[in-house]
Design a protein around this motif. Structure first.
Motif, PDB file in Angstrom:
ATOM      1  N   ASP A  80       0.808  -1.225   0.000  1.00 44.88           N
ATOM      2  CA  ASP A  80       0.000   0.000   0.000  1.00 44.88           C
ATOM      3  C   ASP A  80       0.840   1.274   0.000  1.00 44.88           C
ATOM      4  N   TYR A  81       2.143   1.129  -0.198  1.00 47.06           N
ATOM      5  CA  TYR A  81       3.031   2.290  -0.104  1.00 47.06           C
ATOM      6  C   TYR A  81       2.689   3.367  -1.133  1.00 47.06           C
ATOM      7  N   GLU A  82       2.459   2.974  -2.376  1.00 47.60           N
ATOM      8  CA  GLU A  82       2.171   3.972  -3.414  1.00 47.60           C
ATOM      9  C   GLU A  82       0.866   4.708  -3.126  1.00 47.60           C
ATOM     10  N   LYS A  83      -0.125   4.004  -2.584  1.00 46.77           N
ATOM     11  CA  LYS A  83      -1.374   4.674  -2.200  1.00 46.77           C
ATOM     12  C   LYS A  83      -1.118   5.690  -1.091  1.00 46.77           C
ATOM     13  N   ALA A  84      -0.260   5.333  -0.137  1.00 44.37           N
ATOM     14  CA  ALA A  84       0.084   6.264   0.939  1.00 44.37           C
ATOM     15  C   ALA A  84       0.792   7.489   0.391  1.00 44.37           C
ATOM     16  N   ARG A  85       1.703   7.278  -0.533  1.00 40.95           N
ATOM     17  CA  ARG A  85       2.378   8.414  -1.182  1.00 40.95           C
ATOM     18  C   ARG A  85       1.372   9.349  -1.839  1.00 40.95           C
ATOM     19  N   GLY A  86       0.424   8.763  -2.550  1.00 42.27           N
ATOM     20  CA  GLY A  86      -0.569   9.573  -3.249  1.00 42.27           C
ATOM     21  C   GLY A  86      -1.398  10.407  -2.288  1.00 42.27           C
ATOM     22  N   ILE A  87      -1.789   9.822  -1.156  1.00 39.42           N
ATOM     23  CA  ILE A  87      -2.561  10.563  -0.158  1.00 39.42           C
ATOM     24  C   ILE A  87      -1.710  11.655   0.469  1.00 39.42           C
ATOM     25  N   CYS A  88      -0.451  11.372   0.710  1.00 42.27           N
ATOM     26  CA  CYS A  88       0.461  12.386   1.250  1.00 42.27           C
ATOM     27  C   CYS A  88       0.535  13.586   0.312  1.00 42.27           C
ATOM     28  N   GLU A  89       0.722  13.326  -0.964  1.00 41.54           N
ATOM     29  CA  GLU A  89       0.834  14.413  -1.938  1.00 41.54           C
ATOM     30  C   GLU A  89      -0.479  15.180  -2.065  1.00 41.54           C
ATOM     31  N   LYS A  90      -1.595  14.456  -2.059  1.00 39.49           N
ATOM     32  CA  LYS A  90      -2.908  15.104  -2.155  1.00 39.49           C
ATOM     33  C   LYS A  90      -3.153  16.026  -0.970  1.00 39.49           C
ATOM     34  N   GLU A  91      -2.731  15.609   0.223  1.00 38.62           N
ATOM     35  CA  GLU A  91      -2.963  16.386   1.436  1.00 38.62           C
ATOM     36  C   GLU A  91      -1.851  17.400   1.698  1.00 38.62           C
ATOM     37  N   ASN A  92      -0.870  17.455   0.772  1.00 39.48           N
ATOM     38  CA  ASN A  92       0.255  18.402   0.910  1.00 39.48           C
ATOM     39  C   ASN A  92       0.982  18.209   2.242  1.00 39.48           C
ATOM     40  N   SER A  93       1.192  16.939   2.589  1.00 41.30           N
ATOM     41  CA  SER A  93       1.862  16.597   3.837  1.00 41.30           C
ATOM     42  C   SER A  93       3.312  16.190   3.546  1.00 41.30           C
ATOM     43  N   ALA A  94       3.955  15.551   4.513  1.00 36.25           N
ATOM     44  CA  ALA A  94       5.355  15.135   4.358  1.00 36.25           C
ATOM     45  C   ALA A  94       5.517  13.718   4.886  1.00 36.25           C
ATOM     46  N   PHE A  95       6.428  12.954   4.270  1.00 33.79           N
ATOM     47  CA  PHE A  95       6.544  11.534   4.580  1.00 33.79           C
ATOM     48  C   PHE A  95       7.968  11.065   4.361  1.00 33.79           C
ATOM     49  N   ILE A  96       8.478  10.330   5.333  1.00 32.96           N
ATOM     50  CA  ILE A  96       9.709   9.559   5.156  1.00 32.96           C
ATOM     51  C   ILE A  96       9.406   8.127   5.571  1.00 32.96           C
ATOM     52  N   TYR A  97       9.568   7.189   4.636  1.00 30.27           N
ATOM     53  CA  TYR A  97       9.540   5.775   4.980  1.00 30.27           C
ATOM     54  C   TYR A  97      10.947   5.221   4.811  1.00 30.27           C
ATOM     55  N   ALA A  98      11.373   4.401   5.755  1.00 31.58           N
ATOM     56  CA  ALA A  98      12.644   3.693   5.612  1.00 31.58           C
ATOM     57  C   ALA A  98      12.498   2.307   6.209  1.00 31.58           C
ATOM     58  N   SER A  99      13.102   1.336   5.572  1.00 40.35           N
ATOM     59  CA  SER A  99      13.109  -0.009   6.130  1.00 40.35           C
ATOM     60  C   SER A  99      14.001  -0.074   7.360  1.00 40.35           C
ATOM     61  N   ASN A 100      14.905   0.899   7.484  1.00 40.34           N
ATOM     62  CA  ASN A 100      15.797   0.947   8.639  1.00 40.34           C
ATOM     63  C   ASN A 100      16.265   2.388   8.820  1.00 40.34           C
ATOM     64  N   PHE A 101      16.047   2.960  10.003  1.00 44.97           N
ATOM     65  CA  PHE A 101      16.402   4.353  10.249  1.00 44.97           C
ATOM     66  C   PHE A 101      17.781   4.534  10.856  1.00 44.97           C
ATOM     67  N   SER A 102      18.453   3.451  11.178  1.00 46.97           N
ATOM     68  CA  SER A 102      19.800   3.568  11.726  1.00 46.97           C
ATOM     69  C   SER A 102      20.685   4.354  10.765  1.00 46.97           C
ATOM     70  N   LEU A 103      21.364   5.363  11.287  1.00 48.38           N
ATOM     71  CA  LEU A 103      22.255   6.148  10.436  1.00 48.38           C
ATOM     72  C   LEU A 103      23.373   5.271   9.890  1.00 48.38           C
ATOM     73  N   GLY A 104      23.860   4.327  10.731  1.00 51.28           N
ATOM     74  CA  GLY A 104      24.888   3.403  10.273  1.00 51.28           C
ATOM     75  C   GLY A 104      24.404   2.501   9.158  1.00 51.28           C
ATOM     76  N   VAL A 105      23.171   2.005   9.263  1.00 50.97           N
ATOM     77  CA  VAL A 105      22.610   1.153   8.210  1.00 50.97           C
ATOM     78  C   VAL A 105      22.465   1.932   6.913  1.00 50.97           C
ATOM     79  N   ASN A 106      22.096   3.199   7.002  1.00 50.46           N
ATOM     80  CA  ASN A 106      21.935   3.979   5.775  1.00 50.46           C
ATOM     81  C   ASN A 106      23.273   4.286   5.108  1.00 50.46           C
ATOM     82  N   VAL A 107      24.343   4.384   5.879  1.00 51.71           N
ATOM     83  CA  VAL A 107      25.690   4.413   5.293  1.00 51.71           C
ATOM     84  C   VAL A 107      25.977   3.055   4.650  1.00 51.71           C
ATOM     85  N   PHE A 108      25.590   1.967   5.326  1.00 50.51           N
ATOM     86  CA  PHE A 108      25.744   0.608   4.801  1.00 50.51           C
ATOM     87  C   PHE A 108      25.010   0.447   3.466  1.00 50.51           C
TER      88      PHE A 108
END
Length: 239
Positions: A80-108
Motif C-alpha cells: 500500500d506504499y504507493e497509495k500512501a504516497r498519493g494521499i500524502c501528496e494530495k494532502e500536501n503533507s510530508a513523509f519519510i519511509y525507511a526499512s531501517n532508520f539507523s544512520l549506520g545502516v543507511n551508510v551501509f
C-alpha cells in the motif's frame, strides 16, 4: 517538537527516551487504532510510526489527512506504499519511509550500492544476503534485507528478483534467521571459487534505529513532500 508515537512497544519506548533527551515532547502514545484519538486537539508536529503491519497504512494516512507529517519504520505493509504516497501528496503533507532508520545502516546501504555496481560485471561471483533478528520480529525477510536486495538488482541487469532460501540463478537468495536477543545483523556476500567478499552491519541495540527516526522527524519540520533517509544523511553531512 510535539511527537505522536504510533506503536508503543520496545521501539516506541526507546524513541520516547531519545526524543525527550533531545528536547521534544511526546503528546500521544498509540497502541490501538489512531482513529480513537482526536488528533487536531493535540498540536502534533510529527508522527513516528513503528506500529504493526496491518495498522500502518491506516495510521499513516489518517495523519496525512490531519496535516501531520509522518516518519514510518513499519515493514510488511508496502503493498500500500504507493497509495500512501498519493494521499500524502494530495494532502500536501510530508513523509519519510525507511526499512531501517539507523544512520549506520543507511551508510551501509550506500556501500552496498557502490559494491553492487563494482561487482555487476564479475560473473564468477554469486551474491547472497543473510539477516538475523530477534524472535519477536514478525516479517521475514526483514525490510532492510529487501532494500539491500533491491539495490543490488538495480545495479545488475542479470538479476531479476530475490527469494527466501531457494533461488534461481537470476535471483538473490535471502537467508532469514530468528534468534534470541539479536537487534539485527545483515550480511551481503559475494562468493567465488577463489575468494569471498562480505560487508556486514551489526546492530548492538535499538538505540541506533530510534535515534535515526527522531533525526528524520527533525528533518521533516517545515517540509512537504516525499523524502528518504538519503535526504536526511545529505542534510547531516552538509552540516
Amino acid at each position: 517538537m510535539n511527537i505522536a508515537l504510533l506503536g508503543y512497544g520496545k521501539m516506541g519506548k526507546t524513541i520516547e527516551e531519545i526524543a525527550e533527551n533531545r528536547g521534544h515532547k511526546i503528546v500521544l502514545k498509540v497502541s490501538d487504532d489512531i482513529e480513537n484519538h482526536d488528533l487536531k486537539e493535540l498540536d502534533i508536529d510529527v508522527a513516528i510510526d513503528f506500529s504493526i503491519p496491518k495498522a500502518a497504512f491506516k495510521n499513516i494516512t489518517t495523519c496525512f489527512k490531519n496535516n501531520i507529517p509522518v516518519v514510518s519504520g513499519t515493514t510488511g505493509w508496502l503493498e500500500d506504499y504507493e497509495k500512501a504516497r498519493g494521499i500524502c501528496e494530495k494532502e500536501n503533507s510530508a513523509f519519510i519511509y525507511a526499512s531501517n532508520f539507523s544512520l549506520g545502516v543507511n551508510v551501509f546501504f550506500e556501500l552496498n550500492k557502490k559494491l553492487a555496481g563494482m561487482m555487476q560485471g564479475l560473473d564468477d561471483y554469486s551474491v547472497n544476503i543473510e539477516e538475523i533478528h530477534h524472535l519477536q520480529k514478525l516479517d521475514a525477510p526483514s525490510g532492510t534485507a529487501i532494500t539491500l536486495a533491491q539495490q543490488i538488482i538495480e545495479e545488475n541487469s542479470k538479476l531479476k528478483g530475490w527469494q527466501l532460501e531457494d533461488a534461481d540463478d537470476d535471483e538473490i537468495p535471502i537467508n532469514a534467521k530468528r534468534e534470541e536477543n539479536v537487534p539485527g545483523t545483515h550480511t551481503v556476500t559475494y562468493d567465488s571459487e577463489v575468494d569471498k567478499i562480505e560487508i556486514i552491519h551489526t546492530a548492538k541495540s535499538r538505540q541506533g534505529f530510534a535515534l535515526g527516526a527522531v533525526v528524520a522527524a527533525e528533518y521533516l519540520q517545515g517540509k512537504t513532500g516525499i523524502f528518504t533517509m538519503k535526504d536526511v544523511l545529505s542534510d547531516l553531512f552538509q552540516n
